[in-house]
Design a protein around this motif. Structure first.
Motif, mmCIF file in Angstrom:
data_model
loop_
_atom_site.group_PDB
_atom_site.id
_atom_site.type_symbol
_atom_site.label_atom_id
_atom_site.label_comp_id
_atom_site.label_asym_id
_atom_site.label_seq_id
_atom_site.Cartn_x
_atom_site.Cartn_y
_atom_site.Cartn_z
ATOM 1 N N ILE A 10 0.981 -1.181 0.204
ATOM 2 C CA ILE A 10 0.090 -0.037 -0.001
ATOM 3 C C ILE A 10 0.839 1.363 -0.061
ATOM 4 N N SER A 11 0.592 2.148 -0.997
ATOM 5 C CA SER A 11 1.486 3.215 -1.113
ATOM 6 C C SER A 11 1.026 4.303 -0.229
ATOM 7 N N PRO A 12 2.107 4.862 0.700
ATOM 8 C CA PRO A 12 1.499 5.909 1.668
ATOM 9 C C PRO A 12 0.863 7.088 1.172
ATOM 10 N N VAL A 13 -0.162 7.450 2.124
ATOM 11 C CA VAL A 13 -1.195 8.526 1.473
ATOM 12 C C VAL A 13 -0.203 9.833 1.849
ATOM 13 N N LYS A 14 -0.208 10.746 1.059
ATOM 14 C CA LYS A 14 0.666 12.140 1.098
ATOM 15 C C LYS A 14 -0.481 13.064 1.874
ATOM 16 N N VAL A 15 -0.315 13.584 2.846
ATOM 17 C CA VAL A 15 -1.263 14.331 3.488
ATOM 18 C C VAL A 15 -0.982 15.750 3.125
ATOM 19 N N HIS A 16 -2.013 16.502 2.599
ATOM 20 C CA HIS A 16 -1.915 17.880 2.238
ATOM 21 C C HIS A 16 -2.550 18.787 3.558
ATOM 22 N N ARG A 17 -1.853 19.325 3.959
ATOM 23 C CA ARG A 17 -2.358 20.459 5.055
ATOM 24 C C ARG A 17 -2.481 21.687 4.491
ATOM 25 N N PRO A 18 -3.618 22.453 4.871
ATOM 26 C CA PRO A 18 -3.925 23.866 4.114
ATOM 27 C C PRO A 18 -2.609 24.947 4.648
ATOM 28 N N ASP A 19 -2.461 25.609 3.518
ATOM 29 C CA ASP A 19 -1.340 26.571 3.608
ATOM 30 C C ASP A 19 -1.866 27.726 4.067
ATOM 31 N N LYS A 20 -1.205 28.017 5.273
ATOM 32 C CA LYS A 20 -1.334 29.068 6.380
ATOM 33 C C LYS A 20 -1.174 30.347 5.548
ATOM 34 N N SER A 21 -0.619 30.570 4.284
ATOM 35 C CA SER A 21 -0.415 31.807 3.761
ATOM 36 C C SER A 21 -1.342 32.077 2.647
ATOM 37 N N LYS A 22 -2.072 31.067 2.180
ATOM 38 C CA LYS A 22 -3.253 31.142 1.465
ATOM 39 C C LYS A 22 -4.697 31.468 2.102
ATOM 40 N N HIS A 23 -4.699 30.938 3.418
ATOM 41 C CA HIS A 23 -6.044 30.601 4.014
ATOM 42 C C HIS A 23 -6.053 31.218 5.475
ATOM 43 N N ASP A 24 -7.169 32.048 5.565
ATOM 44 C CA ASP A 24 -7.295 32.710 6.818
ATOM 45 C C ASP A 24 -7.324 31.897 8.363
ATOM 46 N N ASN A 25 -7.630 30.545 8.114
ATOM 47 C CA ASN A 25 -7.778 29.707 9.262
ATOM 48 C C ASN A 25 -6.445 28.742 9.478
ATOM 49 N N ALA A 26 -5.602 29.263 10.566
ATOM 50 C CA ALA A 26 -4.363 28.436 10.739
ATOM 51 C C ALA A 26 -4.808 27.120 11.093
ATOM 52 N N TYR A 27 -4.006 25.925 10.435
ATOM 53 C CA TYR A 27 -4.296 24.481 11.024
ATOM 54 C C TYR A 27 -3.836 24.301 12.386
ATOM 55 N N THR A 28 -4.561 23.808 12.998
ATOM 56 C CA THR A 28 -4.225 23.188 14.310
ATOM 57 C C THR A 28 -5.121 22.142 14.558
ATOM 58 N N PRO A 29 -4.262 20.806 15.041
ATOM 59 C CA PRO A 29 -5.202 19.317 15.374
ATOM 60 C C PRO A 29 -6.468 19.612 15.875
ATOM 61 N N ARG A 30 -6.474 20.492 16.973
ATOM 62 C CA ARG A 30 -7.692 20.543 17.587
ATOM 63 C C ARG A 30 -8.316 22.085 18.085
ATOM 64 N N SER A 31 -8.640 22.975 16.766
ATOM 65 C CA SER A 31 -8.741 24.266 16.801
ATOM 66 C C SER A 31 -10.130 24.180 16.677
ATOM 67 N N ARG A 32 -11.189 25.131 17.346
ATOM 68 C CA ARG A 32 -12.532 25.299 16.968
ATOM 69 C C ARG A 32 -12.772 25.339 15.637
ATOM 70 N N ILE A 33 -13.844 24.506 14.983
ATOM 71 C CA ILE A 33 -14.321 24.626 13.720
ATOM 72 C C ILE A 33 -15.359 25.259 13.453
ATOM 73 N N TYR A 34 -15.113 26.156 12.479
ATOM 74 C CA TYR A 34 -15.969 27.173 11.981
ATOM 75 C C TYR A 34 -16.651 26.547 10.793
ATOM 76 N N VAL A 35 -17.988 25.978 10.754
ATOM 77 C CA VAL A 35 -18.291 25.142 9.600
ATOM 78 C C VAL A 35 -19.228 26.239 8.786
ATOM 79 N N ARG A 36 -18.577 25.997 7.690
ATOM 80 C CA ARG A 36 -19.118 27.076 6.471
ATOM 81 C C ARG A 36 -20.343 26.721 6.036
ATOM 82 N N ALA A 37 -21.525 27.615 5.491
ATOM 83 C CA ALA A 37 -22.684 26.948 4.940
ATOM 84 C C ALA A 37 -22.595 26.594 3.802
#
Length: 481
Positions: A10-37
């Protein structure tokens, strides 16, 4: 040992994390989730299903059937009234059948379409989206809510937060009262609770379930799905390559990246770009905060929000829909999903058998039960030359109406019946009736003679119900021979 265990690479899955410079929500493993409509076909289906089951939940305890609350699970009286059916502790097998049918139905649906129960019908998901709707109503869209939380407390923030939490508490309280109304007569419960005259346990239950609803749907949300719910842990045992789940087509989407709308799909492909523009909307609309592009994850509840979000982006880019869709591993690999497969057929057969047995159990169930208890003080007694045995009959009327019964004895020739042979029992009541049976000892051939008490409904337009219960007449006959 010549046999070797086959190994699948099984080939390993490449995890893509959001780029902080492109998006306004910094990625953290357990930050509050603001769900978009999000809007779309699956979102509309999910809302309709949620409203449908929510309506059923709210209306059912208010329905009356034949003068009684249609569904009343009276734990104190140890009986469940479900429309015209009354279940007692003696009917525990029916509850077991119902639970088995529910379990195999869940196994069947999960094997076929993954965790659609979690995404479209689970109460946790339904109430969470209701709370999010009120959150959007008072605090605005996703970006506005994020900015509002970053602001210091002022009057605008105070009244928005206050109105949101008041609506949350109101929904939680109504939910709790409705839920407790399944176990206590709901028409009196509403009045008693708001007039502070409800019993201690009713009040405690309402407050307890209101706090649970407020905490689960308002604060815990995805934690219930990812850390507490056991279904997320064992669902993978029911998945196979042909199970329909929400999945991202990496062959079509990679390499991802921004591009101009004016550029055609073919031009982007010549540049080495796939159809994914890396807008991150699939992450922003996800109620559990995962990135579906990282592959199948146990946190995914198959709500389809990312499907609608991605399809909307594909429409704007004039690309074909389906970059994220309900599909199977087989289809993603270029094959055709096999719907009628042994595992699914096996679950279907077992489910049909379970349903048939449940229906048979309900149809063959008699609304009358009799229990015979012999006198424990003496095995027999002599009265005027006759041998007498004393019995106590416990007659349980499992129906919800007053019933009249006639009592007779069969299998004991020459007996004398002492006691009432006609009785009336209210619906759901147990009647204790002492009865004596006397007989000439010369009519007895054995030390122990088996016979039966027979109860039969008297009067009424319906077909009479007849129940017979076997017992024993005791006397040492050798004294007379």
């Amino acid at each position: 040992m010549s046999e070797r265990i086959p190994v699948k690479n099984i080939s390993p899955v490449k995890v893509h994390r959001p780029d902080k410079s492109k998006h306004d929500n910094a990625y953290t493993p357990r930050s509050r989730i603001y769900v978009r409509a999000v809007t779309g076909l699956l979102e509309n289906v999910r809302r309709l299903m949620g409203l449908w089951f929510l309506g059923i939940f709210a209306v059912l305890p208010w329905i009356n059937y034949d003068g009684n609350q249609a569904i009343l699970l009276d734990i104190g009286a140890q009986r469940f009234n479900i429309f015209g059916l009354t279940l007692w502790p003696q009917d525990l097998t029916l509850l077991a059948w119902i639970l088995m049918v529910s379990a195999f139905a869940l196994f069947f649906v999960t094997t076929f379409a993954g965790r659609v129960w979690c995404g479209f019908m689970c109460p946790q998901t339904t109430w969470t989206f209701i709370y999010i709707w009120f959150e959007e109503l008072f605090e605005g869209s996703r970006n506005k809510r994020m900015k509002l939380d970053q602001r210091k407390m002022d009057f605008d923030k105070f009244w928005r937060k206050t109105c949101k939490h008041i609506s949350w508490v109101t929904i939680a309280l109504l939910t709790a009262i409705t839920f407790v109304g399944y176990f206590t007569p709901i028409d009196h419960l509403f009045i008693d609770f708001f007039t502070f005259s409800a019993s201690f346990w009713a009040t405690f239950s309402i407050i307890f379930f209101a706090v649970c609803t407020y905490g689960n749907a308002g604060w815990m949300r995805e934690i219930m799905c990812t850390h507490i719910c056991p279904y997320a842990r064992f669902q993978s045992a029911m998945f196979d390559k042909d199970t329909y789940t929400v999945a991202y087509d990496s062959r079509r989407g990679e390499h991802r990246g921004p591009r101009s709308r004016k550029a055609s799909q073919q031009q982007n492909q010549e540049k080495g770009l796939g159809d994914c523009i890396d807008c991150n909307l699939c992450v922003q609309v996800c109620p559990t905060g995962i990135d579906i592009r990282n592959g199948l994850q146990y946190e995914c509840i198959n709500c389809g929000a990312c499907v609608d979000a991605c399809n909307g982006v594909m429409d704007k880019m004039n690309y074909p829909k389906g970059l994220i869709s309900f599909t199977s591993e087989t289809e993603l690999a270029g094959g055709k999903t096999e719907i009628f497969r042994p595992k699914l057929i096996g679950y279907a057969i077992v489910l049909v058998i379970m349903i048939a047995l449940l229906v048979f159990e309900i149809m063959s169930r008699l609304p009358l039960e009799i229990d015979i208890i012999r006198d424990r003080n003496s095995l027999y007694r002599e009265t005027n030359g006759l041998i007498e045995n004393v019995y106590t009959l416990k007659i349980l009327n499992k129906s919800q109406k007053l019933q009249h019964y006639t009592i007779s004895v069969s299998g004991l020739d020459g007996h004398i019946f002492k006691g009432k042979n006609e009785v009336s029992v209210e619906g759901g009541e147990i009647l204790t009736l002492p009865i004596s049976i006397a007989i000439n000892p010369y009519s007895l051939q054995e030390t122990v003679t088996e016979f039966s008490f027979t109860l039969q409904t008297a009067g009424g337009e319906q077909e009479p119900v007849k129940v017979a219960e076997q017992t024993k007449f005791l006397y040492p006959t050798y004294e007379y021979f």
